[in-house]
Every structure is written in C-alpha cells, then in structure tokens.
Design an enzyme around this catalytic site. Structure first.
Site, PDB file in Angstrom:
ATOM      1  N   SER A   1       0.774  -1.310   0.172  1.00 53.06           N
ATOM      2  CA  SER A   1       0.100  -0.055  -0.212  1.00 53.06           C
ATOM      3  C   SER A   1       1.052   1.260   0.107  1.00 53.06           C
ATOM      4  O   SER A   1       2.040   1.111   0.747  1.00 53.06           O
ATOM      5  CB  SER A   1      -0.766  -0.060   1.311  1.00 53.06           C
TER       6      SER A   1
ATOM      7  N   HIS B   1     -10.753  -3.442  -3.410  1.00 50.16           N
ATOM      8  CA  HIS B   1     -10.992  -4.502  -4.447  1.00 50.16           C
ATOM      9  C   HIS B   1     -12.159  -4.740  -5.180  1.00 50.16           C
ATOM     10  O   HIS B   1     -12.975  -3.571  -5.156  1.00 50.16           O
ATOM     11  CB  HIS B   1     -10.320  -5.743  -3.905  1.00 50.16           C
TER      12      HIS B   1
END
Length: 327
Positions: A57, A146
């Site tokens: 991330s 997602h």
C-alpha cells in the site's frame, strides 16, 4: 538472477504480472519466484524486508526501510477508490461514531478515510470478510477495497460514502494513490531500472492482450463473474499503472503531506518522522523528484505545502472539519 516478487491474490495484480509469470514477456536479467499474499501481509513483510520486489500500500511506504518505489505497477483509481458500506444510509456523524471494519492499518484506504472524516473506532479484518461482517451486523460500517467496490450490492450492503470521489474532488482530479510496487535498494539502481521496465512491458502486454490476460486473472476472481472482473481490472490497470507519471507522483506526495499535516489521527506526531523514508525513496529514484536535496529542505518544503493545503481547504467547503482542526 532469480528474484522474489510478492503480489496479492487479486485479479488486477494477476493481470499485470500475467506476461511476466507466463514468460510471454521475457527478460535476460531476471527469473522470478512469485509469492502471493494479502496486501496487509505484504505490507507487514516489507517492514522487515523479505522480498526483492513486493506490492505494498502507498500508506505502508511510511514504514518500510530499504525499498525503492517503482514507476510501474501502481494501483491508482481515477475518480474511484475505496468505499464505505453499511446496511442502511448513515450520516457522516453516524459513521464517525460507528465501529468501522478496515482491511488493515497500513492500507491506503484506512489513511484516506481518516483524512476524509477524522479519527474513528475500527477493527481490522481480512478485506474479503468485511462485506459479510457488515451484512450480518458484526460491525456497523465496512471500508471496502478491491472488486467489492463493484459487487457490494450483491453482498447485501450499500455504499454510504465514496472515498475515491472525495479524493478526486479535494485533490483537483489527481488519481487515488492506493498501491505501488517497491524493490530492494540493495539490488542497485541498474537492476531496479531494468526490472521496472520489465514489469512495464508485462503490463503493456496484458493491456494489448486483454482476453488472454483476463483468462489468467480469473484464477483470482473469488467467484465473481468475468464481466465484473474485467471491469475491475481495467479500472485499476490503467495508464497510471503503466507509468505513474507526474499525476501519480503528485498524488503520492499530496497524500503524505496531508497525513503529516494532520499527524494521522491514529498515531502520534513523532511517528510521522518516518515519512522521510518515503521522501528519501522518491528523491533517490530517477524521474521522481520533490525538487529538494536534503531532509532539512524536505522539512521546509512540507511546511510550505502544509500552509498551502490549509489555504486550499478553506476554499473548499466539502473538506471535512476534522482535517482543518488538525492543522
């Protein structure tokens, strides 16, 4: 040279690496061993570097030593990104007072939501468990990443807040900085540059051969339809994925400047010295420059940017009050 490459069990990552892992695109410099793990696990692994290359991330870049950010392979939303879900409509105040399920403390989604609404109570869980936790009432609110950004209706939950749209508005249209690939700096500038180009070629091949690359990516569809996975993949394997460019650079810098300015509601201000790791990485990578050459200058640069951010916020009534309060 054999190198270890970590990526997530997600269809967009699989799509990006399809040509590399199936040798549709070859390299004279590398053979690859790939390691598949959830993004938060990869974030944690990177704190004590285990992999030569790994997806992380963007938020995690504040914590990870000895890695260089690659220009290719990033996950950036274009006016879309993480969403906040519940079983019923809720106001911002109600959301802030709720326990929110998040996909990990080091995820960019968690940082971005804090920037948007301020400090909140949360519980960490695997991203794939969040929709059911919300639907069943285990938690009141879930921060979704997602493909559930697209399938939340099928999961029996509804979107109550759009973090991606918020970022698009307050950043002046910059892409949403969610994930990047990083490479161990011990491998040296030449190999890092070569691998970056290798990954870029893999991504280009997939974008030029969508049906075949999608066949491969469907191994990681988690039961979702091909139509939905294709839509998701093409959302997150975009032009900024091929090369983050100036827009991607600005987005990464802005997110960390904002985080530093508000001292990230979840951590003490002293922890934000670690952000210099990210700035060092950016300065050290060809083509990614803040226009400053030392940590002392970075501090001055950030103070100037902090003042500008505050000024910009005052002109934008949709910026949440918690951020202004922290400046």
């Amino acid at each position: 040279m054999n190198i270890s490459v970590g990526h997530t069990p997600d269809s967009d990552d699989a799509f990006m690496f399809y040509a590399m892992f199936t040798e549709k695109v070859k390299s004279d410099d590398f053979s690859v061993t790939h390691v598949i793990e959830d993004i938060e696990n990869l974030n944690k692994k990177a704190k004590n570097p285990e992999l030569d290359v790994t997806a992380v991330s963007v938020h995690a870049c504040a914590y990870i030593p000895n890695y260089v950010m690659l220009r290719s392979g990033g996950s950036f939303g274009i006016n879309y990104g993480p969403i906040v879900t519940a079983t019923k409509p809720m106001t911002i105040d109600e959301i802030k007072k709720s326990k929110i399920a998040i996909p990990g403390e080091m995820t960019s989604a968690y940082l971005l939501l804090q920037l948007m609404i301020g400090k909140f109570d949360y519980v960490e869980m695997n991203f794939s468990d969040i929709p059911e936790a919300v639907r069943s009432g285990k938690v009141d609110v879930g921060l979704v990443i997602h493909e559930t950004q697209l399938s939340f209706g099928e999961e029996g939950i509804q979107k109550i807040l759009d973090v991606g749209e918020w970022w698009h508005e307050v950043s002046g249209g910059l892409p949403v900085p969610l994930g990047v690939n990083v490479m161990s700096e011990k491998l040296g500038e030449d190999l890092i540059h070569k691998f970056d180009l290798y990954l870029q070629e893999s991504i280009k091949f997939a974008r030029d051969n969508i049906p075949d690359a999608l066949d491969y990516a469907m191994k990681y569809s988690r039961g979702k339809s091909r139509e939905l996975i294709e839509k998701f993949v093409l959302m997150y394997v975009n032009e900024v994925t091929v090369d983050m460019g100036e827009a991607g650079e600005k987005a990464v810098r802005l997110m960390f400047e904002m985080a530093k300015a508000m001292n990230d509601a979840s951590r003490s201000s002293s922890d934000y010295g670690k952000l210099l790791l990210l700035n060092d990485i950016i300065i050290g990578l060809e083509g990614l420059s803040l226009g400053v050459s030392s940590k002392a200058n970075i501090k001055t640069y950030l103070e100037e940017k902090k003042a500008k951010i505050k000024e910009d916020i005052k002109r934008n009534s949709k910026y949440p009050d918690p951020f202004l309060d922290k400046l």
